[in-house]
Design an enzyme around this catalytic site. Sequence first.
Site, PDB file in Angstrom:
ATOM      1  N   TYR A 117       1.004  -1.081   0.072  1.00 18.14           N
ATOM      2  CA  TYR A 117       0.002  -0.013  -0.071  1.00 18.14           C
ATOM      3  C   TYR A 117       0.892   1.295   0.037  1.00 18.14           C
ATOM      4  O   TYR A 117       1.700   1.541   0.911  1.00 18.14           O
ATOM      5  CB  TYR A 117      -0.942  -0.070   1.200  1.00 18.14           C
ATOM      6  CG  TYR A 117      -1.960   1.092   1.335  1.00 18.14           C
ATOM      7  CD1 TYR A 117      -1.953   2.113   0.396  1.00 18.14           C
ATOM      8  CD2 TYR A 117      -2.939   1.040   2.589  1.00 18.14           C
ATOM      9  CE1 TYR A 117      -2.990   3.293   0.503  1.00 18.14           C
ATOM     10  CE2 TYR A 117      -3.697   2.162   2.664  1.00 18.14           C
ATOM     11  CZ  TYR A 117      -3.761   3.001   1.826  1.00 18.14           C
ATOM     12  OH  TYR A 117      -4.646   4.403   1.764  1.00 18.14           O
ATOM     13  N   LYS A 129      -1.394  -1.298  -4.208  1.00  9.08           N
ATOM     14  CA  LYS A 129      -2.304  -0.216  -4.040  1.00  9.08           C
ATOM     15  C   LYS A 129      -1.681   1.198  -4.281  1.00  9.08           C
ATOM     16  O   LYS A 129      -1.156   1.595  -3.162  1.00  9.08           O
ATOM     17  CB  LYS A 129      -3.315  -0.453  -2.778  1.00  9.08           C
ATOM     18  CG  LYS A 129      -4.133   0.814  -2.464  1.00  9.08           C
ATOM     19  CD  LYS A 129      -4.908   0.461  -1.378  1.00  9.08           C
ATOM     20  CE  LYS A 129      -6.021   1.847  -1.121  1.00  9.08           C
ATOM     21  NZ  LYS A 129      -6.429   1.876   0.243  1.00  9.08           N
ATOM     22  N   ILE A 144      -9.413  -0.833  -5.090  1.00  5.70           N
ATOM     23  CA  ILE A 144      -9.312  -0.917  -3.593  1.00  5.70           C
ATOM     24  C   ILE A 144     -10.164   0.194  -3.419  1.00  5.70           C
ATOM     25  O   ILE A 144      -9.605   1.415  -3.339  1.00  5.70           O
ATOM     26  CB  ILE A 144      -8.250  -1.028  -2.734  1.00  5.70           C
ATOM     27  CG1 ILE A 144      -7.551  -2.471  -3.369  1.00  5.70           C
ATOM     28  CG2 ILE A 144      -8.454  -0.822  -1.396  1.00  5.70           C
ATOM     29  CD1 ILE A 144      -6.201  -2.665  -2.352  1.00  5.70           C
TER      30      ILE A 144
END
Length: 297
Positions: free
Chosen positions: A137, A165, A206
Amino acid sequence: MENRSRTWHGVMVATALPLREDLSVDVDGYAEHCRWLVANGCDGIVANGSLGEYQTLTPQERTTVIETAVAAVGGPNVMAGVGAYGASESRRWAEQAGEAGCGSVLLLPPNAYRADERAVIAHYREVAKAGLPIVAYNNPFDTKVDLTPALLARLHEEGLIVAVKEFSGDVRRAYELAELAPELDLLIGSDDVLLELAVAGAVGWIAGYPNALPASSVALYRAALARDLDTALPLYKTLHPLLRWDSKTEFVQAIKLSMDLAGRHGGPCRQPRQPLTAEQDAVVRAATEKALAEGLR
């Protein structure tokens, strides 16, 4: 193209966590919300992410959230957020996710301080020992650690991550990532660059705003992935006044307000998050009501 045998592909909703007025977790409401998202076309959920206020949860609450999500939609359809101050704690949460049957985990870099590249790599190596596919992330705004394309390529080459992400908002990175690590899956990390990153080769999203408007959000994502701009662009323009809140500090409060207006229960947030100001509330409320009036769901 997305491939649902890779459980981190598709529309994975970073779930908001419904709270009662006394700020306790509405576990039954959360289970129903997870089922509703999948019934409305979403491919799975991300539990215990920042939108789920994981930083404010007790260890028991955090465990319950994962177990509730898995029971509601099936383990392979759940990506568990395993962010924590230390690598050993993140590893323990990844192991708990594995025991619960989750298909993957979402891992921030170290964020207790501005970690250098050596610390980032060591962090991902430690959590990888849990054995689940790791989605990195990249959120340099909140973590102050930038997972650059070169660093992500190094993590992927070592077998530590399967996807990223990408929340930086810098669409140019998609093309550099594709050059440096062509097998690393790119996931849209901020709602307001969905179209740009889908066209650039993302294989998943996401997502935040599907918590309130799942069917329309999924339709937008599918059209964008298919390069059907005649469908995607008008829908994107209609939704963008809401989608841009996903990149603001008050994203949790904004999405929960939109959920409430759409007939879902978002409820309040735990401190330190404060309610939206009257001006912010009015902006989110107007944009949500306009989308609902235009038939978006």
